[in-house]
Design a protein around this motif. Structure first.
Motif, PDB file in Angstrom:
ATOM      1  N   ASP A 183      25.970  86.907  61.250  1.00 54.16           N
ATOM      2  CA  ASP A 183      25.121  87.335  62.355  1.00 54.16           C
ATOM      3  C   ASP A 183      24.271  86.152  62.811  1.00 54.16           C
ATOM      4  OD1 ASP A 183      22.814  88.478  63.809  1.00 54.16           O
ATOM      5  OD2 ASP A 183      23.640  90.393  63.157  1.00 54.16           O
ATOM      6  N   PRO A 184      24.145  85.927  64.118  1.00 53.54           N
ATOM      7  CA  PRO A 184      23.303  84.817  64.599  1.00 53.54           C
ATOM      8  C   PRO A 184      21.870  84.876  64.078  1.00 53.54           C
ATOM      9  CG  PRO A 184      24.615  85.712  66.402  1.00 53.54           C
ATOM     10  CD  PRO A 184      24.819  86.634  65.229  1.00 53.54           C
ATOM     11  N   ALA A 185      21.382  86.071  63.762  1.00 60.45           N
ATOM     12  CA  ALA A 185      20.023  86.185  63.227  1.00 60.45           C
ATOM     13  C   ALA A 185      19.894  85.463  61.891  1.00 60.45           C
ATOM     14  CB  ALA A 185      19.636  87.655  63.067  1.00 60.45           C
ATOM     15  N   ALA A 186      20.998  85.309  61.171  1.00 64.11           N
ATOM     16  CA  ALA A 186      20.974  84.584  59.898  1.00 64.11           C
ATOM     17  C   ALA A 186      20.713  83.102  60.106  1.00 64.11           C
ATOM     18  CB  ALA A 186      22.299  84.777  59.150  1.00 64.11           C
ATOM     19  N   HIS A 187      21.035  82.585  61.281  1.00 64.25           N
ATOM     20  CA  HIS A 187      20.785  81.174  61.573  1.00 64.25           C
ATOM     21  C   HIS A 187      19.283  80.894  61.578  1.00 64.25           C
ATOM     22  CE1 HIS A 187      24.907  80.821  63.844  1.00 64.25           C
ATOM     23  NE2 HIS A 187      25.020  81.292  62.619  1.00 64.25           N
ATOM     24  N   ALA A 188      18.534  81.780  62.215  1.00 65.69           N
ATOM     25  CA  ALA A 188      17.078  81.626  62.239  1.00 65.69           C
ATOM     26  C   ALA A 188      16.498  81.811  60.840  1.00 65.69           C
ATOM     27  CB  ALA A 188      16.463  82.639  63.203  1.00 65.69           C
ATOM     28  N   GLU A 189      17.058  82.754  60.094  1.00 69.25           N
ATOM     29  CA  GLU A 189      16.571  82.981  58.733  1.00 69.25           C
ATOM     30  C   GLU A 189      16.840  81.759  57.858  1.00 69.25           C
ATOM     31  OE1 GLU A 189      16.434  86.891  56.153  1.00 69.25           O
ATOM     32  OE2 GLU A 189      18.485  86.100  56.166  1.00 69.25           O
ATOM     33  N   ALA A 190      18.008  81.173  57.981  1.00 70.43           N
ATOM     34  CA  ALA A 190      18.350  79.981  57.202  1.00 70.43           C
ATOM     35  C   ALA A 190      17.425  78.820  57.555  1.00 70.43           C
ATOM     36  CB  ALA A 190      19.808  79.589  57.440  1.00 70.43           C
ATOM     37  N   GLN A 191      17.097  78.698  58.824  1.00 73.54           N
ATOM     38  CA  GLN A 191      16.195  77.616  59.242  1.00 73.54           C
ATOM     39  C   GLN A 191      14.826  77.771  58.585  1.00 73.54           C
ATOM     40  OE1 GLN A 191      16.102  75.703  63.329  1.00 73.54           O
ATOM     41  NE2 GLN A 191      14.364  77.080  63.522  1.00 73.54           N
ATOM     42  N   GLU A 192      14.329  78.988  58.513  1.00 74.50           N
ATOM     43  CA  GLU A 192      13.032  79.226  57.886  1.00 74.50           C
ATOM     44  C   GLU A 192      13.090  78.995  56.380  1.00 74.50           C
ATOM     45  OE1 GLU A 192       9.995  79.942  59.328  1.00 74.50           O
ATOM     46  OE2 GLU A 192      11.166  79.305  61.070  1.00 74.50           O
ATOM     47  N   VAL A 193      14.177  79.414  55.745  1.00 78.23           N
ATOM     48  CA  VAL A 193      14.322  79.287  54.294  1.00 78.23           C
ATOM     49  C   VAL A 193      14.516  77.831  53.876  1.00 78.23           C
ATOM     50  CG1 VAL A 193      15.869  79.805  52.354  1.00 78.23           C
ATOM     51  CG2 VAL A 193      15.169  81.638  53.920  1.00 78.23           C
ATOM     52  N   LEU A 194      15.325  77.105  54.634  1.00 81.81           N
ATOM     53  CA  LEU A 194      15.751  75.770  54.221  1.00 81.81           C
ATOM     54  C   LEU A 194      14.986  74.642  54.902  1.00 81.81           C
ATOM     55  CD1 LEU A 194      19.571  76.562  54.213  1.00 81.81           C
ATOM     56  CD2 LEU A 194      18.062  76.410  52.216  1.00 81.81           C
ATOM     57  N   GLY A 195      14.226  74.949  55.936  1.00 76.92           N
ATOM     58  CA  GLY A 195      13.399  73.927  56.579  1.00 76.92           C
ATOM     59  C   GLY A 195      14.185  72.830  57.250  1.00 76.92           C
ATOM     60  N   ARG A 196      15.316  73.176  57.807  1.00 78.72           N
ATOM     61  CA  ARG A 196      16.134  72.229  58.562  1.00 78.72           C
ATOM     62  C   ARG A 196      16.517  72.867  59.883  1.00 78.72           C
ATOM     63  NH1 ARG A 196      14.740  69.819  54.690  1.00 78.72           N
ATOM     64  NH2 ARG A 196      15.826  68.220  53.485  1.00 78.72           N
ATOM     65  N   PRO A 197      16.601  72.064  60.954  1.00 79.62           N
ATOM     66  CA  PRO A 197      17.029  72.641  62.234  1.00 79.62           C
ATOM     67  C   PRO A 197      18.462  73.146  62.156  1.00 79.62           C
ATOM     68  CG  PRO A 197      16.915  70.244  62.374  1.00 79.62           C
ATOM     69  CD  PRO A 197      16.310  70.624  61.057  1.00 79.62           C
ATOM     70  N   VAL A 198      18.696  74.277  62.774  1.00 82.62           N
ATOM     71  CA  VAL A 198      20.016  74.901  62.780  1.00 82.62           C
ATOM     72  C   VAL A 198      20.580  74.901  64.194  1.00 82.62           C
ATOM     73  CG1 VAL A 198      21.300  77.043  62.378  1.00 82.62           C
ATOM     74  CG2 VAL A 198      19.498  76.351  60.776  1.00 82.62           C
ATOM     75  N   VAL A 199      21.810  74.431  64.326  1.00 87.11           N
ATOM     76  CA  VAL A 199      22.513  74.452  65.604  1.00 87.11           C
ATOM     77  C   VAL A 199      23.567  75.553  65.546  1.00 87.11           C
ATOM     78  CG1 VAL A 199      23.992  73.175  67.192  1.00 87.11           C
ATOM     79  CG2 VAL A 199      22.136  71.990  66.003  1.00 87.11           C
ATOM     80  N   SER A 200      23.433  76.547  66.409  1.00 91.38           N
ATOM     81  CA  SER A 200      24.371  77.670  66.431  1.00 91.38           C
ATOM     82  C   SER A 200      25.615  77.317  67.245  1.00 91.38           C
ATOM     83  CB  SER A 200      23.703  78.907  67.025  1.00 91.38           C
ATOM     84  OG  SER A 200      22.649  79.365  66.204  1.00 91.38           O
ATOM     85  N   LEU A 201      26.770  77.608  66.662  1.00 90.12           N
ATOM     86  CA  LEU A 201      28.048  77.303  67.300  1.00 90.12           C
ATOM     87  C   LEU A 201      28.893  78.580  67.341  1.00 90.12           C
ATOM     88  CD1 LEU A 201      28.712  74.033  65.296  1.00 90.12           C
ATOM     89  CD2 LEU A 201      27.940  74.157  67.679  1.00 90.12           C
ATOM     90  N   ARG A 202      29.387  78.912  68.517  1.00 88.89           N
ATOM     91  CA  ARG A 202      30.145  80.161  68.673  1.00 88.89           C
ATOM     92  C   ARG A 202      31.636  79.937  68.428  1.00 88.89           C
ATOM     93  NH1 ARG A 202      31.644  83.163  74.044  1.00 88.89           N
ATOM     94  NH2 ARG A 202      32.514  85.103  73.214  1.00 88.89           N
ATOM     95  N   LEU A 203      32.176  80.686  67.479  1.00 89.93           N
ATOM     96  CA  LEU A 203      33.608  80.668  67.184  1.00 89.93           C
ATOM     97  C   LEU A 203      34.298  81.708  68.054  1.00 89.93           C
ATOM     98  CD1 LEU A 203      33.187  80.560  63.311  1.00 89.93           C
ATOM     99  CD2 LEU A 203      34.053  78.672  64.726  1.00 89.93           C
ATOM    100  N   VAL A 204      35.428  81.342  68.661  1.00 86.60           N
ATOM    101  CA  VAL A 204      36.069  82.242  69.626  1.00 86.60           C
ATOM    102  C   VAL A 204      37.514  82.598  69.285  1.00 86.60           C
ATOM    103  CG1 VAL A 204      34.580  81.491  71.521  1.00 86.60           C
ATOM    104  CG2 VAL A 204      36.728  80.269  71.100  1.00 86.60           C
ATOM    105  N   ASP A 205      38.076  81.969  68.269  1.00 91.01           N
ATOM    106  CA  ASP A 205      39.463  82.233  67.887  1.00 91.01           C
ATOM    107  C   ASP A 205      39.457  82.930  66.527  1.00 91.01           C
ATOM    108  OD1 ASP A 205      42.108  82.083  66.909  1.00 91.01           O
ATOM    109  OD2 ASP A 205      42.508  80.221  67.990  1.00 91.01           O
ATOM    110  N   PRO A 206      39.944  84.172  66.434  1.00 90.18           N
ATOM    111  CA  PRO A 206      39.877  84.910  65.169  1.00 90.18           C
ATOM    112  C   PRO A 206      40.609  84.249  64.013  1.00 90.18           C
ATOM    113  CG  PRO A 206      41.262  86.059  66.776  1.00 90.18           C
ATOM    114  CD  PRO A 206      40.536  84.982  67.517  1.00 90.18           C
ATOM    115  N   ARG A 207      41.527  83.355  64.294  1.00 89.95           N
ATOM    116  CA  ARG A 207      42.190  82.627  63.200  1.00 89.95           C
ATOM    117  C   ARG A 207      41.209  81.694  62.499  1.00 89.95           C
ATOM    118  NH1 ARG A 207      46.971  80.018  66.604  1.00 89.95           N
ATOM    119  NH2 ARG A 207      45.096  79.536  67.848  1.00 89.95           N
TER     120      ARG A 207
END
Length: 261
Positions: free
Chosen positions: A133-157
């Motif tokens: 879930d994209p919300a986990a990206h923000a949570e990881a940033q808060e937990v780990l103290g590093r900037p997170v860049v969200s990347l959207r995957l579009v191919d189910p493979r």
């Protein structure tokens, strides 16, 4: 790493899993042992997490957490078939004295998180679209103290980031552009102008599902084209054969959770 003692394909939660194709359990263990021995031979320490009956995908240890600077952001699996794996990973990290942070958002550990230490001061690349879930990206940033860049995957493979992108060293990556949205491709091109780009053939051979120590790159033996590309820019490809665990939709990286102190 977690041995494939109970690995089989009992259900299908990604396009690669086919319950009609049998797994050779002895060969799976033998190939996994070779991978572990390869890592040890390259000078790395491997901790082994005991396999648990009823959790066939636990061999994919990368999905159990994401670790940066001694802090562990735990996993919360999307599919109920894998949900119980999270407790086993948590028990391991806590027994080792790591600082464990339990997630509130759905994420699948290093399956959808990659860390590039020296890129822009330490950067987390995070995938979404199928499992995390994209919300986990923000949570990881808060937990780990590093900037997170969200990347959207579009191919189910390419349902996890780690089958489409991998860190090669402290500042560069390899990835398959076709796995990402057009906007995410632009972001990656801007952040990593000298990245190694994989083609369809090597991406579909799980070639990008690799681990690198900055020089040695352990990758699926079928990804010969990518191996040549990596060698041409100064890395040392180390091919391994993982035909059996591939039937579960993973390869080298999926079997390895990297412990970053």
């Amino acid at each position: 790493m977690c041995p494939p003692e109970h690995f089989t394909v009992e259900y299908a939660i990604n396009p690669w899993m086919d319950t009609s194709v049998p797994v050779d359990p002895d060969l799976a263990v033998k190939q996994w042992d070779r991978l572990r021995e390869t890592l040890v031979g390259l000078g790395h320490t491997v901790h082994v997490l005991p396999a648990q009956p009823g959790l066939p995908d636990m061999v994919f240890a990368a999905n159990g957490a994401f670790v940066v600077d001694g802090t562990v952001y735990g996993a919360r699996f999307k599919h109920e078939q894998r949900a119980a794996e999270a407790a086993g990973h948590r028990a391991f990290y806590e027994s080792q004295g790591w600082q464990f942070m339990a997630p509130t958002e759905t994420n699948e550990g290093e399956g959808d998180f990659a860390y590039v230490p020296d890129a822009h001061g330490g950067l987390i690349l995070a995938g979404y679209g199928f499992r995390t879930d994209p919300a986990a990206h923000a949570e990881a940033q808060e937990v780990l103290g590093r900037p997170v860049v969200s990347l959207r995957l579009v191919d189910p493979r390419f349902y996890h980031l780690d089958v489409a992108l991998a860190a090669l060293d402290d500042g560069n990556i390899v990835y398959y552009p076709g796995a990402f949205s057009v906007a995410s491709q632009r972001v990656l091109a801007q952040l990593f102008p000298y990245a190694v780009l994989a083609d369809d053939t090597d991406a579909l051979a799980f070639g990008i599902n690799l681990v690198s120590d900055g020089y040695h790159v352990v990758l699926n033996h079928e990804a010969t084209g990518l191996a040549h590309k990596l060698a041409a820019v100064g890395y040392q490809p180390v091919p391994v054969e993982l035909t059996e665990v591939r039937k579960g939709g993973g390869s080298v990286k999926c079997c390895i959770a990297e412990l970053r102190h």
